[in-house]
Design a protein around this motif. Structure first.
Motif, PDB file in Angstrom:
ATOM      1  N   ALA A  29      13.421 -24.054   8.013  1.00  0.00           N
ATOM      2  CA  ALA A  29      12.151 -24.043   8.219  1.00  0.00           C
ATOM      3  C   ALA A  29      11.334 -24.111   6.884  1.00  0.00           C
ATOM      4  CB  ALA A  29      11.779 -22.782   8.942  1.00  0.00           C
ATOM      5  N   GLY A  30      12.079 -24.179   5.748  1.00  0.00           N
ATOM      6  CA  GLY A  30      11.281 -24.238   4.696  1.00  0.00           C
ATOM      7  C   GLY A  30      10.616 -22.885   4.206  1.00  0.00           C
ATOM      8  N   GLY A  31      11.141 -21.595   4.553  1.00  0.00           N
ATOM      9  CA  GLY A  31      10.550 -20.378   4.401  1.00  0.00           C
ATOM     10  C   GLY A  31      11.262 -19.753   3.301  1.00  0.00           C
ATOM     11  N   HIS A  32      10.749 -18.461   3.043  1.00  0.00           N
ATOM     12  CA  HIS A  32      11.296 -17.457   2.060  1.00  0.00           C
ATOM     13  C   HIS A  32      11.805 -16.250   2.706  1.00  0.00           C
ATOM     14  CE1 HIS A  32       9.675 -20.103  -1.091  1.00  0.00           C
ATOM     15  NE2 HIS A  32       8.435 -20.040  -0.097  1.00  0.00           N
ATOM     16  N   ILE A  33      12.728 -15.568   2.312  1.00  0.00           N
ATOM     17  CA  ILE A  33      13.200 -14.148   2.899  1.00  0.00           C
ATOM     18  C   ILE A  33      13.270 -12.984   1.827  1.00  0.00           C
ATOM     19  CG2 ILE A  33      15.557 -13.440   3.417  1.00  0.00           C
ATOM     20  CD1 ILE A  33      16.525 -16.131   4.157  1.00  0.00           C
ATOM     21  N   LEU A  34      12.755 -11.997   2.620  1.00  0.00           N
ATOM     22  CA  LEU A  34      12.769 -10.753   2.196  1.00  0.00           C
ATOM     23  C   LEU A  34      13.832  -9.693   2.719  1.00  0.00           C
ATOM     24  CD1 LEU A  34      11.394  -8.503   0.168  1.00  0.00           C
ATOM     25  CD2 LEU A  34      10.169  -7.907   2.113  1.00  0.00           C
ATOM     26  N   LEU A  35      14.902  -9.462   1.696  1.00  0.00           N
ATOM     27  CA  LEU A  35      16.042  -8.621   2.131  1.00  0.00           C
ATOM     28  C   LEU A  35      15.882  -7.195   1.675  1.00  0.00           C
ATOM     29  CD1 LEU A  35      19.425 -10.826   1.270  1.00  0.00           C
ATOM     30  CD2 LEU A  35      18.431 -10.256   3.375  1.00  0.00           C
ATOM     31  N   GLU A  36      15.578  -6.454   2.690  1.00  0.00           N
ATOM     32  CA  GLU A  36      15.550  -4.983   2.384  1.00  0.00           C
ATOM     33  C   GLU A  36      16.856  -4.233   2.777  1.00  0.00           C
ATOM     34  OE1 GLU A  36      11.625  -2.524   2.797  1.00  0.00           O
ATOM     35  OE2 GLU A  36      12.609  -1.974   4.900  1.00  0.00           O
ATOM     36  N   PHE A 150       6.720  -0.435  -6.846  1.00  0.00           N
ATOM     37  CA  PHE A 150       5.611  -0.843  -6.457  1.00  0.00           C
ATOM     38  C   PHE A 150       5.497  -1.583  -5.163  1.00  0.00           C
ATOM     39  CE2 PHE A 150       5.893  -0.709 -11.136  1.00  0.00           C
ATOM     40  CZ  PHE A 150       4.911  -0.016 -11.283  1.00  0.00           C
ATOM     41  N   PRO A 151       5.203  -1.012  -4.058  1.00  0.00           N
ATOM     42  CA  PRO A 151       5.198  -1.605  -2.929  1.00  0.00           C
ATOM     43  C   PRO A 151       4.397  -3.035  -2.672  1.00  0.00           C
ATOM     44  CG  PRO A 151       4.749   0.767  -2.585  1.00  0.00           C
ATOM     45  CD  PRO A 151       4.604   0.390  -3.910  1.00  0.00           C
ATOM     46  N   LEU A 152       5.347  -3.752  -1.847  1.00  0.00           N
ATOM     47  CA  LEU A 152       4.472  -5.222  -2.078  1.00  0.00           C
ATOM     48  C   LEU A 152       3.261  -5.082  -1.255  1.00  0.00           C
ATOM     49  CD1 LEU A 152       7.729  -7.545  -1.468  1.00  0.00           C
ATOM     50  CD2 LEU A 152       6.449  -7.096  -3.453  1.00  0.00           C
ATOM     51  N   PRO A 153       2.272  -5.672  -1.590  1.00  0.00           N
ATOM     52  CA  PRO A 153       1.008  -5.780  -0.658  1.00  0.00           C
ATOM     53  C   PRO A 153       0.962  -6.560   0.356  1.00  0.00           C
ATOM     54  CG  PRO A 153       0.736  -6.826  -2.575  1.00  0.00           C
ATOM     55  CD  PRO A 153       2.117  -6.371  -2.999  1.00  0.00           C
ATOM     56  N   GLU A 154       0.139  -6.599   1.281  1.00  0.00           N
ATOM     57  CA  GLU A 154       0.227  -7.457   2.520  1.00  0.00           C
ATOM     58  C   GLU A 154       0.330  -8.984   2.092  1.00  0.00           C
ATOM     59  OE1 GLU A 154      -1.408  -4.644   2.520  1.00  0.00           O
ATOM     60  OE2 GLU A 154      -0.310  -3.393   3.945  1.00  0.00           O
ATOM     61  N   ALA A 155      -0.743  -9.132   1.230  1.00  0.00           N
ATOM     62  CA  ALA A 155      -0.785 -10.773   0.596  1.00  0.00           C
ATOM     63  C   ALA A 155       0.602 -11.146   0.418  1.00  0.00           C
ATOM     64  CB  ALA A 155      -1.802 -10.732  -0.303  1.00  0.00           C
ATOM     65  N   GLN A 156       1.463 -10.223  -0.601  1.00  0.00           N
ATOM     66  CA  GLN A 156       2.732 -10.904  -1.005  1.00  0.00           C
ATOM     67  C   GLN A 156       3.699 -10.966   0.329  1.00  0.00           C
ATOM     68  OE1 GLN A 156       3.199 -11.269  -4.270  1.00  0.00           O
ATOM     69  NE2 GLN A 156       5.477 -12.050  -3.889  1.00  0.00           N
ATOM     70  N   LEU A 157       3.819 -10.187   1.351  1.00  0.00           N
ATOM     71  CA  LEU A 157       4.541  -9.753   2.249  1.00  0.00           C
ATOM     72  C   LEU A 157       4.383 -11.023   3.399  1.00  0.00           C
ATOM     73  CD1 LEU A 157       4.479  -6.045   3.410  1.00  0.00           C
ATOM     74  CD2 LEU A 157       6.401  -7.310   2.496  1.00  0.00           C
ATOM     75  N   ASP A 158       3.058 -11.446   3.377  1.00  0.00           N
ATOM     76  CA  ASP A 158       2.669 -12.503   4.255  1.00  0.00           C
ATOM     77  C   ASP A 158       3.410 -13.885   3.624  1.00  0.00           C
ATOM     78  OD1 ASP A 158       1.347 -13.129   6.755  1.00  0.00           O
ATOM     79  OD2 ASP A 158       0.091 -14.200   5.614  1.00  0.00           O
ATOM     80  N   ARG A 159       3.977 -13.997   2.416  1.00  0.00           N
ATOM     81  CA  ARG A 159       4.572 -15.231   1.855  1.00  0.00           C
ATOM     82  C   ARG A 159       5.846 -15.475   2.660  1.00  0.00           C
ATOM     83  NH1 ARG A 159      -0.520 -15.031   0.272  1.00  0.00           N
ATOM     84  NH2 ARG A 159      -1.046 -16.711  -1.337  1.00  0.00           N
ATOM     85  N   SER A 274       7.570  -8.716  12.058  1.00  0.00           N
ATOM     86  CA  SER A 274       7.804  -7.323  11.716  1.00  0.00           C
ATOM     87  C   SER A 274       7.063  -6.967  10.482  1.00  0.00           C
ATOM     88  CB  SER A 274       9.219  -6.829  11.830  1.00  0.00           C
ATOM     89  OG  SER A 274       9.960  -7.337  10.912  1.00  0.00           O
ATOM     90  N   HIS A 275       7.353  -7.761   9.577  1.00  0.00           N
ATOM     91  CA  HIS A 275       6.615  -7.372   8.189  1.00  0.00           C
ATOM     92  C   HIS A 275       5.118  -7.901   7.909  1.00  0.00           C
ATOM     93  CE1 HIS A 275       8.310 -11.503   7.760  1.00  0.00           C
ATOM     94  NE2 HIS A 275       7.525 -11.650   6.567  1.00  0.00           N
ATOM     95  N   THR A 276       4.610  -8.802   8.625  1.00  0.00           N
ATOM     96  CA  THR A 276       3.439  -9.651   8.745  1.00  0.00           C
ATOM     97  C   THR A 276       2.436  -8.860   9.358  1.00  0.00           C
ATOM     98  OG1 THR A 276       3.891 -11.099  10.492  1.00  0.00           O
ATOM     99  CG2 THR A 276       4.389 -11.800   8.190  1.00  0.00           C
ATOM    100  N   ALA A 277       2.839  -7.727  10.231  1.00  0.00           N
ATOM    101  CA  ALA A 277       1.657  -6.860  10.938  1.00  0.00           C
ATOM    102  C   ALA A 277       1.827  -5.411  10.171  1.00  0.00           C
ATOM    103  CB  ALA A 277       2.054  -6.869  12.410  1.00  0.00           C
ATOM    104  N   THR A 278       0.735  -4.991   9.977  1.00  0.00           N
ATOM    105  CA  THR A 278       0.628  -3.461   9.423  1.00  0.00           C
ATOM    106  C   THR A 278       0.505  -2.436  10.531  1.00  0.00           C
ATOM    107  OG1 THR A 278      -0.290  -4.449   7.450  1.00  0.00           O
ATOM    108  CG2 THR A 278      -0.515  -2.217   7.731  1.00  0.00           C
ATOM    109  N   PHE A 279       1.547  -1.588  10.755  1.00  0.00           N
ATOM    110  CA  PHE A 279       1.682  -0.727  11.780  1.00  0.00           C
ATOM    111  C   PHE A 279       0.945   0.572  11.225  1.00  0.00           C
ATOM    112  CE2 PHE A 279       4.994  -3.715  12.348  1.00  0.00           C
ATOM    113  CZ  PHE A 279       4.878  -3.769  13.891  1.00  0.00           C
ATOM    114  N   ALA A 280       0.032   1.244  11.976  1.00  0.00           N
ATOM    115  CA  ALA A 280      -0.420   2.625  11.840  1.00  0.00           C
ATOM    116  C   ALA A 280       0.767   3.549  11.965  1.00  0.00           C
ATOM    117  CB  ALA A 280      -1.619   2.985  12.829  1.00  0.00           C
TER     118      ALA A 280
END
Length: 301
Positions: A29-36, A150-159, A274-280
């Motif tokens: 898909a040409g995307g990037h991965i965040l492994l936690e 330093f937790p990743l901000p939403e703008a970074q997670l969205d990438r 799951s990481h591109t939405a910010t849950f209350a």
């Protein structure tokens, strides 16, 4: 070719077939991965195996609090002989990048990846430098320790197209790991099974997978559900919608089909959204509930 690639990766990365499938989907898909995940479960092994199996140039960035943006994207250095500034490449000039412990570096350094991950280029002193293709970032972070991070901000997670967790191996898998690493480092014998031309061809096939109108509406229904829920403070962005579309098409291609079904969307939706939405109230279990709510019959004629 995909079967050969999966077999080669599972030969060096024992177990976790679902994780391997998700990684290959993201690659197509040409995307990037965040492994936690916790340390020592094979995050680096996974990245190195993928790079070696597809003949890609591999680079690793070990992020620390004192890592500078210039260390990542490069910098201009004055050449006294020519009287001109010359670009010295940073660690990002590779096809597959392991961004290890990305949350241990400063937000300024984290932000240096934004342009590269979205546009496939870096800009230094007004000069644009294209990154090699294919380009993929596999970033890791440790969810156990919070001190000095330093937790990743939403703008970074969205990438990131996907956020994955590998988990600890089962007993038989861990015994296989022991057998594999009993003597020598196995990566000294790793041979590629897919050329870059073959990879480009398969990515082109994944891009041509047919998506019926009702499946496209299904994707939008799920995304809108994340934007109209009291437990989610910020829903999925249009970038996340496109990532879900591309990953669903790549998943169908991985299974050998030329068309996409709602099941393909459900198979990748949790990892993509799951990481591109910010849950209350942080809970990735909310998304499967959305998927079940939209599990209605479809006509793909």
């Amino acid at each position: 070719m995909i079967d050969q690639l999966k077999a080669k990766m599972q030969e060096y990365f024992v177990g976790k077939e679902a994780v391997v499938d998700d990684v290959l989907v993201c690659l197509l898909a040409g995307g990037h991965i965040l492994l936690e995940d916790v340390p020592g479960v094979g995050k680096t092994t996974l990245a190195r195996t993928l790079a070696g199996a597809v003949s890609c140039d591999f680079g690793r960035i070990q992020f620390t609090p004192d890592t500078l943006p210039g260390d990542v994207v490069g910098t201009s250095v004055y050449n006294m002989k020519t009287g001109e500034f010359e670009y010295h490449e940073g660690a990002i000039m590779h096809q597959i990048i392991l961004a290890d412990e990305i949350n241990r570096t400063s937000p300024k350094t984290q932000a240096s990846l934004l342009e590269a991950m979205e546009e496939g280029q870096v800009t230094i002193d007004g000069q644009v430098h294209k990154l090699p293709k294919p380009f993929m970032v596999i970033a890791t972070q440790n969810p156990v320790e919070n001190a000095g991070t330093f937790p990743l901000p939403e703008a970074q997670l969205d990438r990131f197209a996907m956020k994955l967790s590998m988990g600890l191996p089962a007993r038989d898998e861990e015994l296989a790991i022991i057998d594999k690493y009993m003597k020598d480092e196995p990566f000294t014998e790793l041979e590629s099974v897919v050329s870059l031309d073959d990879l480009d061809s398969v990515r082109g096939e994944a891009n041509e997978v047919y998506v019926h109108k009702c499946v496209r509406e299904y994707i939008v229904d799920i995304v809108e559900a994340t934007r109209n829920n009291s437990e989610i403070t910020m829903g999925v962005s249009p970038r996340g919608t496109l990532a879900l579309l591309r990953c669903a098409k790549a998943y169908a291609c991985l299974l050998g089909r030329s068309f996409c079904t709602p099941d393909d969307v459900k198979a990748v939706a949790t990892a993509v959204l799951s990481h591109t939405a910010t849950f209350a109230i942080p809970s990735a279990a909310i998304l499967p509930a959305f998927l079940a709510a939209f599990a209605r019959p479809f006509s793909l004629k």
